[in-house]
Design an enzyme around this catalytic site. Structure first.
Site, PDB file in Angstrom:
ATOM      1  N   LYS A 106       1.004  -1.267   0.045  1.00 39.35           N
ATOM      2  CA  LYS A 106       0.084   0.163  -0.083  1.00 39.35           C
ATOM      3  C   LYS A 106       1.050   1.312  -0.205  1.00 39.35           C
ATOM      4  CE  LYS A 106      -4.611   0.633   0.785  1.00 39.35           C
ATOM      5  NZ  LYS A 106      -5.596  -0.111   0.533  1.00 39.35           N
TER       6      LYS A 106
HETATM    7  N1  GLU Z   1      -7.325   0.249  -2.616  1.00 44.25           N
HETATM    8  C1  GLU Z   1      -8.121  -0.878  -2.982  1.00 44.25           C
HETATM    9  C2  GLU Z   1      -8.048  -1.957  -1.616  1.00 44.25           C
HETATM   10  O1  GLU Z   1      -8.110  -1.268  -0.379  1.00 44.25           O
HETATM   11  C3  GLU Z   1      -7.679  -1.732  -4.127  1.00 44.25           C
HETATM   12  C4  GLU Z   1      -6.556  -2.226  -4.294  1.00 44.25           C
HETATM   13  C5  GLU Z   1      -5.974  -2.737  -5.574  1.00 44.25           C
HETATM   14  O2  GLU Z   1      -6.909  -2.898  -6.499  1.00 44.25           O
HETATM   15  O3  GLU Z   1      -4.790  -3.340  -5.818  1.00 44.25           O
HETATM   16  O4  GLU Z   1      -8.471  -3.009  -1.611  1.00 44.25           O
END
Ligand code: GLU
Length: 418
Positions: A106
């Site tokens: 992340k």
């Molecule tokens: N930000 C989204 C989540 O927290 C999607 C992450 C992604 O598609 O890689 O799951």
């Protein structure tokens, strides 16, 4: 208000609780609880007036055992290193819960995007992409949208990466616009898995979702789509909120009209159909059949938990309940269906986008939605089976048990290097 829970400690506690049901050593537990690495950068970016501003930015690569690191990038003034680490960890267990071949990562930039021009946001994004370039790639780490980021930012990241690498590699980020290699169904995917999880939960309890009352805290991408799709199943969306406040109507909103009001005005407040205004906290305390926290972490803490009246909670946000709140709700038999399945639709369709990018072959929206449904329904079955087999007291722990077993199995099969 109790002291704000640190999301990284919350993640570690959630892993620890599930680990108690498994025969794993202290060493393995530690390995599950810490990120492999976290990049911390200070982006120095020129503003429109010629000044130079500094933006702290992070990318945490939590665990790559099951595949490339995968997860979004958020823009928010509340971004911290620990928050990004927690969000990266949740991605590991989310991808494992739904069985897609990714680890977890992340990123985040500490800024309030509403305070910057589009040109400034583009320079900030490209500056971060330049920092990320050595550590991302379609086989290494694949960013995606998260809070306050979307197709536009992903397109900029892809362009910066491909320009610097002198290549074409659309699968380096997901959540792109369709003409830039994005997938049908990606924008709606997070809200769709929230709807599917809620549908399966009501079915499991032999309750009718048609006619059920629903409150949605956070009417952004995930919350508004979940509301609309639940409305299609006949549920009554009686309350919705965003950072500007909330609205209530006991007979239920026309969610299409509410979504377009939100799109044009940027807020749910002042929607014509609302009969009452209410705060985010009042919304969370409503006596509804289904509560969907779809905003940020720690929305429901130990102080608020005793006042929650909903019977079923489906987490659209990442980490919206503190562990203390979670324990209280579980003692009161409030069924909480965790983020790591409920909002997994986003990353599942990111996976489909990545597969399509690699094959240079694109799917129809109905194929995307059918495959997503299959994955969420299967994960829900795994969750229920584990809940019963291990006789655990809440659904979060059951889902973590499924995910941890998968991560550990992969680790065991690979062995340790060096
Ligand atoms: N930000 C989204 C989540 O927290 C999607 C992450 C992604 O598609 O890689 O799951």
């Amino acid at each position: 208000m109790s002291a704000e829970a640190n999301p990284f400690e919350s993640l570690q506690e959630q892993i620890g609780e599930a680990a108690e049901f498994l025969d794993i050593s202290e060493d393995e537990l530690t390995w599950l609880q810490y990120p492999e690495r976290t990049l911390e950068a200070n982006l120095s970016v020129e503003m429109d007036d010629g000044s130079l501003e500094r933006f702290p930015a992070y990318r945490s690569q939590f665990n790559g055992t099951r595949g490339p690191y995968k997860g979004g990038i958020r823009y928010h003034p509340g971004v911290t290193r620990d928050e990004v680490k927690a969000l990266a960890g949740w991605m590991v267990y989310k991808c494992a819960s739904v069985g897609i071949p990714y680890g977890g990562g992340k990123g985040g930039i500490k800024l309030d995007p509403s305070q910057y021009s589009t040109d400034e946001l583009e320079r900030i994004t490209r500056s971060f992409a330049k920092e990320l370039r050595p550590i991302i790639g379609e086989d290494k780490d694949i960013p995606a949208p998260d809070v306050n980021t979307g197709q536009r930012e992903m397109n900029w990241i892809r362009d910066t990466y491909e320009t610097l690498e002198n290549t074409t590699e659309p699968g380096v980020v997901t959540g792109k616009a369709i003409e830039s290699g994005g997938s049908e169904g990606r924008v709606e995917a997070t809200g769709r898995s929230v709807m599917l999880t809620a549908r399966e939960a009501f079915d499991h309890f032999d309750r009718d979702i048609a006619g059920a009352t629903v409150a949605v805290q956070g009417f952004g991408n995930a919350g508004s789509v979940a509301a609309r799709l639940l409305d299609d199943l006949g549920a009554n969306i009686v309350a919705a909120s965003d950072s500007s406040g909330g609205i209530y109507n006991e007979s239920g909103f026309d969610t299409d009209a509410l979504s377009s009001h939100k799109r044009t005005t940027g807020r749910v407040a002042d929607f014509a159909e609302s009969s009452d205004e209410l705060t985010n906290e009042e919304l969370l305390k409503l006596d509804v059949d289904l509560l969907i926290p779809a905003a940020l972490e720690n929305a429901i803490d130990a102080d608020l938990a005793p006042e929650i009246q909903a019977d079923i909670i489906v987490e659209a946000a990442n980490g919206p309940l503190t562990p203390a709140a979670d324990r209280q709700l579980s003692e009161r038999d409030v069924a909480v269906f965790p983020d790591i399945i409920a909002n997994a639709g986003g990353v599942v369709v990111s996976y489909f986008e990545w597969v399509q990018n690699r094959q240079r072959f694109f799917w129809s929206e109905s194929k995307v939605n059918d495959e997503l449904e299959r994955i969420i329904v299967d994960a829900f079955e795994d969750l229920l089976e584990t809940y019963e087999t291990y006789d655990v007291s809440n659904y979060r722990t059951a889902m973590y048990i499924v995910a941890i077993e998968r991560v550990l199995q992969a680790k065991e099969e690979r062995g340790i290097w060096p």
